[in-house]
Motif scaffolding. Structure first.
Motif, short mmCIF file in Angstrom:
data_model
loop_
_atom_site.label_atom_id
_atom_site.label_comp_id
_atom_site.label_asym_id
_atom_site.label_seq_id
_atom_site.Cartn_x
_atom_site.Cartn_y
_atom_site.Cartn_z
N LEU A 128 31.17 3.84 -8.30
CA LEU A 128 30.01 3.75 -9.17
C LEU A 128 28.95 4.68 -8.60
CD1 LEU A 128 28.79 1.97 -11.50
CD2 LEU A 128 27.92 0.48 -9.71
N SER A 129 28.54 5.64 -9.41
CA SER A 129 27.47 6.51 -8.92
C SER A 129 26.44 6.72 -10.01
CB SER A 129 28.03 7.85 -8.43
OG SER A 129 28.83 8.42 -9.42
N GLY A 130 25.27 7.12 -9.60
CA GLY A 130 24.20 7.29 -10.57
C GLY A 130 22.93 7.72 -9.91
N ARG A 131 21.90 7.75 -10.73
CA ARG A 131 20.63 8.22 -10.22
C ARG A 131 19.51 7.50 -10.96
NH1 ARG A 131 16.92 12.61 -9.94
NH2 ARG A 131 17.05 12.90 -12.17
N ARG A 132 18.54 7.05 -10.21
CA ARG A 132 17.37 6.48 -10.85
C ARG A 132 16.23 7.50 -10.72
NH1 ARG A 132 14.40 0.60 -10.74
NH2 ARG A 132 13.26 1.14 -8.88
N SER A 133 15.69 7.88 -11.86
CA SER A 133 14.64 8.89 -11.86
C SER A 133 13.31 8.27 -11.49
CB SER A 133 14.51 9.51 -13.25
OG SER A 133 15.77 9.78 -13.78
N PRO A 134 12.44 9.04 -10.88
CA PRO A 134 11.11 8.52 -10.59
C PRO A 134 10.34 8.25 -11.88
CG PRO A 134 11.27 10.82 -9.95
CD PRO A 134 12.63 10.40 -10.38
N GLU A 135 9.39 7.38 -11.79
CA GLU A 135 8.57 7.02 -12.95
C GLU A 135 7.85 8.27 -13.48
OE1 GLU A 135 8.85 3.89 -13.81
OE2 GLU A 135 7.43 3.95 -15.46
N GLU A 136 7.92 8.41 -14.79
CA GLU A 136 7.18 9.52 -15.38
C GLU A 136 5.72 9.13 -15.44
OE1 GLU A 136 8.57 10.98 -19.17
OE2 GLU A 136 10.61 10.95 -18.39
N MET A 137 4.90 9.95 -14.84
CA MET A 137 3.50 9.58 -14.85
C MET A 137 2.59 10.80 -15.04
SD MET A 137 3.50 8.23 -10.98
CE MET A 137 1.85 8.60 -10.49
N PRO A 138 1.41 10.53 -15.58
CA PRO A 138 0.50 11.66 -15.82
C PRO A 138 0.09 12.34 -14.51
CG PRO A 138 -0.30 9.63 -16.85
CD PRO A 138 0.85 9.25 -16.00
N LYS A 139 -0.37 13.56 -14.67
CA LYS A 139 -0.67 14.37 -13.48
C LYS A 139 -1.81 13.81 -12.65
CE LYS A 139 1.13 18.98 -13.99
NZ LYS A 139 1.01 20.17 -14.77
N ASP A 140 -2.76 13.22 -13.33
CA ASP A 140 -3.94 12.76 -12.58
C ASP A 140 -3.76 11.39 -11.94
OD1 ASP A 140 -3.87 11.52 -15.10
OD2 ASP A 140 -6.01 11.06 -15.01
N ALA A 141 -2.53 10.84 -12.03
CA ALA A 141 -2.31 9.49 -11.52
C ALA A 141 -2.25 9.45 -10.00
CB ALA A 141 -1.00 8.94 -12.08
N THR A 142 -2.77 8.36 -9.46
CA THR A 142 -2.65 8.16 -8.01
C THR A 142 -1.99 6.80 -7.77
OG1 THR A 142 -4.90 7.31 -8.06
CG2 THR A 142 -4.60 9.54 -7.20
N TYR A 143 -1.11 6.76 -6.79
CA TYR A 143 -0.41 5.52 -6.48
C TYR A 143 -1.24 4.62 -5.59
CZ TYR A 143 4.25 5.99 -8.45
OH TYR A 143 5.31 6.04 -9.31
N HIS A 144 -1.23 3.33 -5.92
CA HIS A 144 -1.83 2.35 -5.04
C HIS A 144 -0.76 1.61 -4.28
CE1 HIS A 144 -5.78 3.08 -6.51
NE2 HIS A 144 -5.43 2.84 -7.74
N ARG A 145 0.39 1.53 -4.90
CA ARG A 145 1.48 0.77 -4.32
C ARG A 145 2.78 1.31 -4.89
NH1 ARG A 145 1.59 -5.35 -3.31
NH2 ARG A 145 -0.64 -5.16 -3.54
N GLN A 146 3.73 1.53 -4.03
CA GLN A 146 5.02 2.02 -4.52
C GLN A 146 6.14 1.32 -3.77
OE1 GLN A 146 5.60 6.26 -4.40
NE2 GLN A 146 7.19 6.17 -5.95
N GLU A 147 6.69 0.29 -4.41
CA GLU A 147 7.74 -0.48 -3.77
C GLU A 147 9.10 -0.18 -4.37
OE1 GLU A 147 4.87 -4.40 -3.23
OE2 GLU A 147 6.48 -4.42 -4.69
#
Lengths: 136, 145
Positions: free
Chosen positions: B76-95
């Motif tokens: 079983l193989s695959g890939r989970r893509s990162p969240e698509e987010m607007p350019k000006d976004a800043t992360y507060h938490r990434q779990e």
């Protein structure tokens, strides 16, 4: 992006701490893994809640606390015996404390492929809160 | 006739049972207590005729997954893509993590690869893997004359 090529790892399932209250359902309850990010207009919450039906997700906002509950009802295959168990199935619960800067009336939620996405728009006054300096 | 061993047979029998029990316990202890499984974590159910495998893969679409079967081996193989987010976004938490994965497991028997059913629902993958006809145990009936 280099990060895209990184290998995924199994993340530990973290149980919701039981403080004073005890659960009625005979299932463990886990904290869904979450991302929070902010744009100019919105706060965004992204939560992994696999195995939950869309209509068994409860989102409640009480005072400043936003609580997300997800109830799983995954059937175990009948007539089979469990040969290997690497993860537990349980409900999800997580609470977030909001600031006053959220426009509570316009919170939006969508659920797709086991992922819950919430968008919390910033309140108008928070978007343009500039302090005017009075001249005397 | 001669004796193969001087050990009383009862002890040999006890040893054999002990070995059997140890093997049973290691086989049936949930894997999470033995070693960290590779991604994705899987639950596996089996009977004589088929195996059911479940894995939690939130955020993956059927197109992001690749499943292959080579007799008794499942990959079983695959890939989970990162969240698509607007350019000006800043992360507060990434779990939540993302990236690619490949996992192979050995199944208890040969699989009829053409009859495998794979379904994806609410981020949970279910694989129904039927045992190959040629691999099924055959019951031999004794004829009476």
């Amino acid at each position: 992006m280099t990060e895209e090529a990184k290998a995924m790892e199994v993340q530990e399932q973290e149980r919701v701490p039981e403080e004073r209250t005890e659960r009625i359902r005979d299932k463990a309850c886990y904290l869904p893994q979450s991302d929070i990010f902010e744009t100019e207009e919105n706060y965004h919450l992204v939560l992994d809640m696999p195995g939950v039906e869309e209509n068994s997700i409860d989102i409640t906002l009480e005072k400043n606390t936003l609580t997300i509950n997800g109830y799983t009802d995954v059937e175990r295959p009948e007539g089979y015996s469990l040969a290997r168990a690497e993860y537990n199935i349980g409900d999800y619960e997580r609470s977030f404390r909001l600031t006053d800067q959220i426009d509570r009336e316009n919170i939006e939620a969508s659920y797709e492929n086991g992922v819950l996405r919430l968008s919390l728009p910033k309140a108008e006054e928070a978007k343009a809160r500039k302090i005017k300096v009075k001249t005397g | 006739m001669f004796r193969r061993s001087s050990t009383p047979s009862i002890w040999r029998e006890m040893e054999r049972m002990q070995r059997e029990m140890n093997r049973l316990f290691t086989d049936y202890t949930p894997a999470r207590y033995r070693s960290a499984p590779s991604y994705p974590a899987m639950n596996l159910w089996a009977d004589e005729e088929s195996v059911i495998i479940r894995a939690e893969l939130p955020g993956l679409k059927p197109d992001d997954l690749d499943i292959s079967i080579d007799e008794g081996d499942l990959t079983l193989s695959g890939r989970r893509s990162p969240e698509e987010m607007p350019k000006d976004a800043t992360y507060h938490r990434q779990e939540r993590n993302y990236g690619s994965f490949t996992r192979s497991i050995r199944l208890p028997f040969k699989i009829e690869a053409d009859d495998v059913e794979a379904t994806m629902k609410n981020g949970v993958l279910t694989l129904m893997l039927p045992r190959a006809e040629e691999d099924k145990p055959k019951k031999i009936t004794i004829k009476t004359q």
